[in-house]
Design an enzyme around this catalytic site. Sequence first.
Site, PDB file in Angstrom:
ATOM      1  N   ASN A 198       0.850  -1.201   0.000  1.00  0.00           N
ATOM      2  CA  ASN A 198       0.000   0.000   0.000  1.00  0.00           C
ATOM      3  C   ASN A 198       0.882   1.246   0.000  1.00  0.00           C
ATOM      4  OD1 ASN A 198       0.485   0.824   2.882  1.00  0.00           O
ATOM      5  ND2 ASN A 198      -0.374  -1.220   3.203  1.00  0.00           N
ATOM      6  N   ASP A 240      -4.816  -6.242   4.664  1.00  0.00           N
ATOM      7  CA  ASP A 240      -5.928  -7.018   5.212  1.00  0.00           C
ATOM      8  C   ASP A 240      -6.000  -8.421   4.627  1.00  0.00           C
ATOM      9  OD1 ASP A 240      -6.944  -5.083   6.927  1.00  0.00           O
ATOM     10  OD2 ASP A 240      -8.054  -4.105   5.317  1.00  0.00           O
ATOM     11  N   LYS A 255       8.806 -17.123 -10.094  1.00  0.00           N
ATOM     12  CA  LYS A 255       8.167 -15.939 -10.677  1.00  0.00           C
ATOM     13  C   LYS A 255       7.009 -16.378 -11.594  1.00  0.00           C
ATOM     14  CE  LYS A 255       9.109 -11.950 -13.508  1.00  0.00           C
ATOM     15  NZ  LYS A 255       9.917 -11.462 -14.604  1.00  0.00           N
ATOM     16  N   PHE A 309      -5.576   4.165  13.836  1.00  0.00           N
ATOM     17  CA  PHE A 309      -5.637   5.145  12.752  1.00  0.00           C
ATOM     18  C   PHE A 309      -6.675   4.670  11.740  1.00  0.00           C
ATOM     19  CE2 PHE A 309      -2.228   8.361  12.807  1.00  0.00           C
ATOM     20  CZ  PHE A 309      -1.699   8.052  14.050  1.00  0.00           C
ATOM     21  N   LYS A 315     -14.903   1.763  13.949  1.00  0.00           N
ATOM     22  CA  LYS A 315     -13.640   1.071  14.280  1.00  0.00           C
ATOM     23  C   LYS A 315     -13.286   1.233  15.763  1.00  0.00           C
ATOM     24  CE  LYS A 315     -11.973   1.310   9.583  1.00  0.00           C
ATOM     25  NZ  LYS A 315     -11.141   1.979   8.582  1.00  0.00           N
ATOM     26  N   LYS A 355     -12.882  -2.312  17.637  1.00  0.00           N
ATOM     27  CA  LYS A 355     -11.529  -2.695  18.058  1.00  0.00           C
ATOM     28  C   LYS A 355     -11.236  -2.317  19.516  1.00  0.00           C
ATOM     29  CE  LYS A 355     -10.049  -2.330  13.258  1.00  0.00           C
ATOM     30  NZ  LYS A 355      -8.939  -2.606  12.343  1.00  0.00           N
TER      31      LYS A 355
HETATM   32  N1  CTP Z   1      -5.292  -2.687  11.537  1.00  0.00           N
HETATM   33  C1  CTP Z   1      -4.679  -3.789  12.080  1.00  0.00           C
HETATM   34  N2  CTP Z   1      -4.731  -4.994  11.441  1.00  0.00           N
HETATM   35  C2  CTP Z   1      -5.381  -5.121  10.275  1.00  0.00           C
HETATM   36  C3  CTP Z   1      -6.003  -4.000   9.696  1.00  0.00           C
HETATM   37  C4  CTP Z   1      -5.938  -2.802  10.359  1.00  0.00           C
HETATM   38  O1  CTP Z   1      -4.085  -3.664  13.153  1.00  0.00           O
HETATM   39  N3  CTP Z   1      -5.410  -6.299   9.659  1.00  0.00           N
HETATM   40  C5  CTP Z   1      -5.239  -1.410  12.263  1.00  0.00           C
HETATM   41  C6  CTP Z   1      -4.503  -0.303  11.533  1.00  0.00           C
HETATM   42  O2  CTP Z   1      -3.127  -0.267  11.919  1.00  0.00           O
HETATM   43  C7  CTP Z   1      -5.237   0.949  11.988  1.00  0.00           C
HETATM   44  C8  CTP Z   1      -6.651   0.460  12.252  1.00  0.00           C
HETATM   45  O3  CTP Z   1      -6.569  -0.944  12.424  1.00  0.00           O
HETATM   46  O4  CTP Z   1      -4.741   1.475  13.184  1.00  0.00           O
HETATM   47  C9  CTP Z   1      -7.624   0.756  11.158  1.00  0.00           C
HETATM   48  O5  CTP Z   1      -7.107   0.299   9.935  1.00  0.00           O
HETATM   49  P1  CTP Z   1      -7.901   0.450   8.563  1.00  0.00           P
HETATM   50  O6  CTP Z   1      -7.118  -0.150   7.465  1.00  0.00           O
HETATM   51  O7  CTP Z   1      -8.361   1.874   8.438  1.00  0.00           O
HETATM   52  O8  CTP Z   1      -9.210  -0.377   8.885  1.00  0.00           O
HETATM   53  P2  CTP Z   1      -9.616  -1.872   8.698  1.00  0.00           P
HETATM   54  O9  CTP Z   1      -9.919  -2.402  10.043  1.00  0.00           O
HETATM   55  O10 CTP Z   1      -8.623  -2.607   7.883  1.00  0.00           O
HETATM   56  O11 CTP Z   1     -10.986  -1.704   7.938  1.00  0.00           O
HETATM   57  P3  CTP Z   1     -11.255  -1.305   6.387  1.00  0.00           P
HETATM   58  O12 CTP Z   1     -10.024  -1.755   5.617  1.00  0.00           O
HETATM   59  O13 CTP Z   1     -12.464  -2.046   6.076  1.00  0.00           O
HETATM   60  O14 CTP Z   1     -11.448   0.178   6.365  1.00  0.00           O
END
Ligand code: CTP
Length: 405
Positions: free
Chosen positions: A210, A279, A289, A323, A337, A341
Site C-alpha cells: 500500500n 488485510d 516468478k 488510525f 472502528k 476494536k
Molecule cells: N489494523 C490492524 N490490522 C489489520 C487491519 C488494520 O491492526 N489487519 C489497524 C490499523 O493499523 C489501523 C486500524 O486498524 O490502526 C484501522 O485500519 P484500517 O485499514 O483503516 O481499517 P480496517 O480495520 O482494515 O478496515 P477497512 O479496511 O475495512 O477500512
Amino acid sequence: MLEEKKILLGVTGGIAAYKAVTLTSRLVQAGAQVRVIMTEAATKLVSPLLFKEISTHQVAVGMWGGNDEFNVEHVAVGRWCDLVVVAPATANIISKMANGLADDLLSTTLLACDKPKIICPAMNTNMLNNPATARNLATLRQDGVVIMPSAAGHLACGINGSGRLPEPEDILAFIDGYLASLHGDLKGMKILVTAGGTREAIDPVRFIGNRSSGKMGYAIARDAARRGAQVILVSGPTALEPPRNVVVHQVETTQEMLDAVLSAYDQVDAVIKAAAVADYKPHHQAEQKIKKQDDNLVLTLDKNPDILKLLGQRKKHQILVGFAAETQNLLENAAAKVKKKNLDMIVANDVTMQGAGFSTDTNVVKLLYPDGKIESLGLMTKEEVGNHILDIVREKVAAKRQEKA
Ligand code: CTP
C-alpha cells in the site's frame, strides 16, 4: 534536553580522544555548559587548549594544577555538574571507576561525584572482550553507570571490530535520550508504535502493498523517545532512517507485525497503531516468478488477522490508539472502528484531502473517542499531530495508572 545542562566531560587517553573535541563543540552548540577534565595520557594526544577554546573554560588535568575556577577541584566540579560523560573511556579508567581508584584528577573527581554518569568505552576489541573489562563494565552497570555501547568498524590497531568510539552526533543523541529518560514528560512510559505498510508476497518478485510512507508513525516514535518514553517501533518496509533511541523491529508481513506486537504487548503502556496493514494475503505464494500467460490472472486472497482488534480483545492496562485512513464516510467509518476494536482513541483522516494522507509531511485529522467526542485538528505537520496524540496518550496512561493505584 541539553539546553542549560552542566556537563562534566572526562577525556581519557584513547586514540579517539580527538572525537571528544567535536563532541564538546556539539554539546556547546546544543546549549550545554561544558567543563573538561583530561587525563595526562589524553593531553599527549590532543592539546587541552583546543578544549579550552571550544568549551570557553579552563581545562583541568593534574590534581595540583591550581585551576582558579574550582576551589577543591575534584569536589567542586563534581558538585557543579548535572551529568558526567567520559568519552572516550579507556579500559584503564573503566577499571579505576569499577574499583574505586583515585590516583589522578579525573578518577578522583568521578569517585567524589554522585551525579549520573555516562561512559563511552573505546579500545581494541580484545581489550573490550577481555573478561576483566567485561567484569568491570558489569560492576559499573550495577553501580548505575550508563554505558553507551561502542561501535564496530575500523580500529586504530588496524583491524575491524567492536570497540570504536561512536561518532560525536551519536554520543550527543545518546546523552539527549538519557536526559529525556530522566526529565522528559513521557519518562517511565513504554510506548509501542507501528508504522509503514505491511507487504504480502505473490511470488519471489511481487507483493501486495500500500502507499503508506511510514512518516506519521516514525514522527510519533521519534517524538515519544525525545520526550523520554521507552519506544518500540514495529515497522513495515520504509525508506526512512530509524529514529534514534528507539528499539526498531523491521517486519514485512501482517503476521510478522502481529508476532512482534504481541511479544511486547504485555509490557507496554500504550500502542499507537499508525501502520497500514495488508488485510489480505495471497492464498498461494508462488515459489517461482509467475509467467505472463492468459489475459486474466485471478489471485485468491485470504484474510489476515486484524492486529488491533486482537489487541482490543486482550486489552488490560494498555491505551490503544488506532488510525483510520478513509476515502469516504470518514466519521461514520472511524467511529465504527473505535467500537469494533475497543480503542481509546482513533486518529481519522480523509486521505483524499489536500495536505493529508500518505507521502505528505502534513496531515488533517479528527480524533474520535469511545464516548462519541470528536476533536478536529487543522492542517498540521505530522510532527505536530504526533505530539498532540502523545499529549493525549500521556494523560490517558496517567489516568489509567491512578485508577489502578
Ligand atoms: N489494523 C490492524 N490490522 C489489520 C487491519 C488494520 O491492526 N489487519 C489497524 C490499523 O493499523 C489501523 C486500524 O486498524 O490502526 C484501522 O485500519 P484500517 O485499514 O483503516 O481499517 P480496517 O480495520 O482494515 O478496515 P477497512 O479496511 O475495512 O477500512
